[in-house]
Design a protein around this motif. Structure first.
Motif, PDB file in Angstrom:
ATOM      1  N   ILE A   1     -13.392 -45.755 -44.666  1.00 36.16           N
ATOM      2  CA  ILE A   1     -13.887 -45.245 -43.383  1.00 36.16           C
ATOM      3  C   ILE A   1     -13.467 -43.785 -43.261  1.00 36.16           C
ATOM      4  CG2 ILE A   1     -13.832 -45.439 -40.870  1.00 36.16           C
ATOM      5  CD1 ILE A   1     -13.157 -48.405 -41.209  1.00 36.16           C
ATOM      6  N   GLY A   2     -14.459 -42.891 -43.299  1.00 35.05           N
ATOM      7  CA  GLY A   2     -14.182 -41.466 -43.159  1.00 35.05           C
ATOM      8  C   GLY A   2     -14.537 -40.971 -41.773  1.00 35.05           C
ATOM      9  N   ARG A   3     -13.902 -39.875 -41.388  1.00 36.61           N
ATOM     10  CA  ARG A   3     -14.155 -39.316 -40.057  1.00 36.61           C
ATOM     11  C   ARG A   3     -14.291 -37.801 -40.138  1.00 36.61           C
ATOM     12  NH1 ARG A   3     -16.166 -41.000 -35.246  1.00 36.61           N
ATOM     13  NH2 ARG A   3     -14.542 -41.356 -33.724  1.00 36.61           N
ATOM     14  N   THR A   4     -15.367 -37.285 -39.580  1.00 37.94           N
ATOM     15  CA  THR A   4     -15.532 -35.841 -39.436  1.00 37.94           C
ATOM     16  C   THR A   4     -14.547 -35.324 -38.400  1.00 37.94           C
ATOM     17  OG1 THR A   4     -17.863 -35.892 -40.025  1.00 37.94           O
ATOM     18  CG2 THR A   4     -17.127 -34.029 -38.692  1.00 37.94           C
ATOM     19  N   CYS A   5     -13.766 -34.316 -38.780  1.00 36.97           N
ATOM     20  CA  CYS A   5     -12.750 -33.778 -37.868  1.00 36.97           C
ATOM     21  C   CYS A   5     -12.956 -32.293 -37.583  1.00 36.97           C
ATOM     22  CB  CYS A   5     -11.351 -34.019 -38.448  1.00 36.97           C
ATOM     23  SG  CYS A   5     -10.987 -35.771 -38.683  1.00 36.97           S
ATOM     24  N   LEU A   6     -14.128 -31.767 -37.986  1.00 36.92           N
ATOM     25  CA  LEU A   6     -14.505 -30.379 -37.714  1.00 36.92           C
ATOM     26  C   LEU A   6     -13.429 -29.435 -38.247  1.00 36.92           C
ATOM     27  CD1 LEU A   6     -15.870 -31.061 -34.111  1.00 36.92           C
ATOM     28  CD2 LEU A   6     -17.115 -31.133 -36.284  1.00 36.92           C
ATOM     29  N   ASN A   7     -12.793 -28.709 -37.358  1.00 32.78           N
ATOM     30  CA  ASN A   7     -11.727 -27.790 -37.761  1.00 32.78           C
ATOM     31  C   ASN A   7     -10.465 -28.105 -36.963  1.00 32.78           C
ATOM     32  OD1 ASN A   7     -10.556 -25.592 -39.096  1.00 32.78           O
ATOM     33  ND2 ASN A   7     -11.225 -24.123 -37.557  1.00 32.78           N
ATOM     34  N   SER A   8     -10.257 -29.400 -36.658  1.00 29.51           N
ATOM     35  CA  SER A   8      -9.234 -29.796 -35.693  1.00 29.51           C
ATOM     36  C   SER A   8      -8.204 -30.754 -36.285  1.00 29.51           C
ATOM     37  CB  SER A   8      -9.905 -30.465 -34.483  1.00 29.51           C
ATOM     38  OG  SER A   8      -8.948 -31.068 -33.651  1.00 29.51           O
ATOM     39  N   LEU A   9      -6.966 -30.331 -36.298  1.00 26.27           N
ATOM     40  CA  LEU A   9      -5.880 -31.210 -36.726  1.00 26.27           C
ATOM     41  C   LEU A   9      -5.696 -32.354 -35.730  1.00 26.27           C
ATOM     42  CD1 LEU A   9      -3.286 -28.547 -37.887  1.00 26.27           C
ATOM     43  CD2 LEU A   9      -4.521 -30.152 -39.346  1.00 26.27           C
ATOM     44  N   ASP A  10      -5.936 -32.084 -34.445  1.00 22.93           N
ATOM     45  CA  ASP A  10      -5.788 -33.144 -33.437  1.00 22.93           C
ATOM     46  C   ASP A  10      -6.803 -34.262 -33.660  1.00 22.93           C
ATOM     47  OD1 ASP A  10      -3.631 -31.992 -32.156  1.00 22.93           O
ATOM     48  OD2 ASP A  10      -4.853 -30.950 -30.664  1.00 22.93           O
ATOM     49  N   LEU A  11      -8.050 -33.892 -33.981  1.00 25.67           N
ATOM     50  CA  LEU A  11      -9.057 -34.916 -34.285  1.00 25.67           C
ATOM     51  C   LEU A  11      -8.668 -35.697 -35.533  1.00 25.67           C
ATOM     52  CD1 LEU A  11     -12.428 -33.034 -33.598  1.00 25.67           C
ATOM     53  CD2 LEU A  11     -11.342 -34.796 -32.179  1.00 25.67           C
TER      54      LEU A  11
END
Length: 202
Positions: free
Chosen positions: A100-110
């Motif tokens: 299961i992968g997740r796009t986190c953009l440019n965010s360490l919090d995400l």
């Protein structure tokens, strides 16, 4: 997981299948993602079934982009954007142990939230300008360095990557480099050599 992360394009399916067979036969594709935005659902089911057979033949992990129900139908993993459902739903619907992968953009919090929720890998991007997602924000390589230091699961980077520009991304901490056109825009006979060049980077 480490190496080349290949994502399908919207080419004619028979041509795509031919290219995927050649690519996967190298045994140097770390993971394959099904992403066909211009294909209706009935055809997607047919295509996923065919590509799953290829992935099983060459023992390549296979995930579906954005669609938990399609992934569940075939017992596959999934890659989720920020607006494509949550990881808990995926965990409940998919067989145990699925990617299961997740796009986190440019965010360490995400990324931290995704890991807390149970993601297998986190994806950052876009590293460079890309025609497949022109709306994507640009990745700050400081974020990539921090993610590499903080997280102990694979880090995927996407966006405009090629053999020529990916070395710095890998050096900054990318475990997986996600590409579409750098492989699938090539003629079939040129794909193995390009994949070998990617493999050498890792």
């Amino acid at each position: 997981m480490r190496g080349l992360y290949l994502i399908t394009n919207d080419d004619d399916f028979l041509l795509l299948l031919q290219k995927l067979e050649v690519a996967l036969a190298t045994k140097k594709v770390a993971i394959l993602q099904y992403r066909r935005k211009k294909v209706i659902r009935v055809e997607q089911v047919f295509e996923v079934e065919k590509i799953k057979q290829l992935c099983e033949k060459y023992q390549t992990p296979f995930v579906i982009n954005d669609d938990i129900s399609l992934a569940a139908q075939f017992g596959l993993g999934v890659h989720l954007g920020q607006s494509d459902g949550d990881i808990q739903t995926a965990l409940a619907c998919l067989p145990e142990g699925m990617v299961i992968g997740r796009t986190c953009l440019n965010s360490l919090d995400l990324a931290r939230q995704a890991i807390h929720d149970g993601a297998t890998y986190v994806a950052f991007g876009a590293a460079y300008a890309t025609s497949s997602k022109p709306e994507a924000g640009r990745l700050d390589f400081v974020t990539l360095q921090q993610a590499h230091q903080e997280f102990n699961l694979p880090i995927c980077v996407i966006g405009g990557l090629s053999v020529e520009n990916a070395k710095v991304v890998i050096e900054q901490g990318a475990d997986l480099c996600a590409v579409i056109s750098d492989i699938l825009a090539l003629n079939v006979q040129d794909i193995p050599k390009r994949i070998a060049a990617w493999d050498a980077l890792f």
